[in-house]
Scaffold this active site. Structure first.
Site, mmCIF file in Angstrom:
data_model
loop_
_atom_site.group_PDB
_atom_site.id
_atom_site.type_symbol
_atom_site.label_atom_id
_atom_site.label_comp_id
_atom_site.label_asym_id
_atom_site.label_seq_id
_atom_site.Cartn_x
_atom_site.Cartn_y
_atom_site.Cartn_z
ATOM 1 N N LEU A 174 -12.915 -24.307 -21.505
ATOM 2 C CA LEU A 174 -12.434 -24.223 -22.901
ATOM 3 C C LEU A 174 -13.160 -25.573 -23.966
ATOM 4 C CD1 LEU A 174 -8.555 -24.063 -22.236
ATOM 5 C CD2 LEU A 174 -10.311 -22.497 -23.024
ATOM 6 N N MET B 285 -16.404 -34.816 -21.897
ATOM 7 C CA MET B 285 -16.483 -33.714 -20.875
ATOM 8 C C MET B 285 -18.046 -33.845 -20.342
ATOM 9 S SD MET B 285 -13.293 -33.164 -19.914
ATOM 10 C CE MET B 285 -13.913 -31.991 -18.575
ATOM 11 N N ASP C 104 -26.052 -33.685 -1.982
ATOM 12 C CA ASP C 104 -27.113 -32.458 -1.480
ATOM 13 C C ASP C 104 -28.450 -32.796 -0.860
ATOM 14 O OD1 ASP C 104 -27.913 -29.660 -1.345
ATOM 15 O OD2 ASP C 104 -29.128 -30.105 -2.843
#
Length: 159
Positions: free
Chosen positions: A75, A113, A128
């Site tokens: 959203l 965000m 990673d």
């Protein structure tokens, strides 16, 4: 308490309409950490990890992630970011790398965000690149430090 803005009166999820909001300068700063074994930290600090420059690659990953936030968070509005700055602080005493991402735009919705996504992806990239030597790394303390601009004004985390 303020109502959640991503749900309509029937409880259905929707993207918030920001069309009538004023365009203002928006800024958000987020942070998070990854803690690792001292030997792993030394590889990161010295730039000698087998996969290359861990911090440099994590910086690029954070920038890329901020620009793709709307593709990852259902959203979120697509935002034209005007600035993304990524900093890393290495703490040898705790074998911890802190990442701080600052995002900016001039627009109708905030960039919190984007900053948070940048931090998470930077830390995941470090994981990673180092997991071959340390699978016990811990990502944590991810949070918004501050936001500026918009109708709700300025906000800073306590402490």
């Amino acid at each position: 308490m303020t109502q959640l803005t991503h749900f309509d009166t029937a409880g259905q999820a929707h993207m918030v309409d920001v069309g009538d909001k004023a365009s203002t300068h928006r800024v958000a700063v987020a942070t998070g950490t990854i803690t690792m074994q001292p030997a792993t930290f030394a590889l990161v600090r010295d730039g000698s990890a087998k996969k290359g420059d861990v911090i440099g690659i994590a910086r690029v990953a954070a920038i890329m992630a901020t620009k793709r936030t709307a593709d990852l968070i259902p959203l979120c509005h697509p935002i034209g970011l005007t600035k993304v700055a990524v900093e890393f602080v290495l703490d040898e005493a705790t074998a911890t790398v802190a990442c701080v991402v600052r995002t900016e735009t001039r627009g109708q919705t905030g960039v919190e965000m984007e900053a948070l996504t940048g931090v998470q992806v930077a830390l995941l990239t470090i994981y990673d690149m180092c997991k071959a030597v340390d699978r016990g790394m811990v990502i944590g303390n991810v949070k918004l430090l501050e936001k500026h601009g918009g109708k709700s004004g300025d906000w800073m985390a306590a402490g």
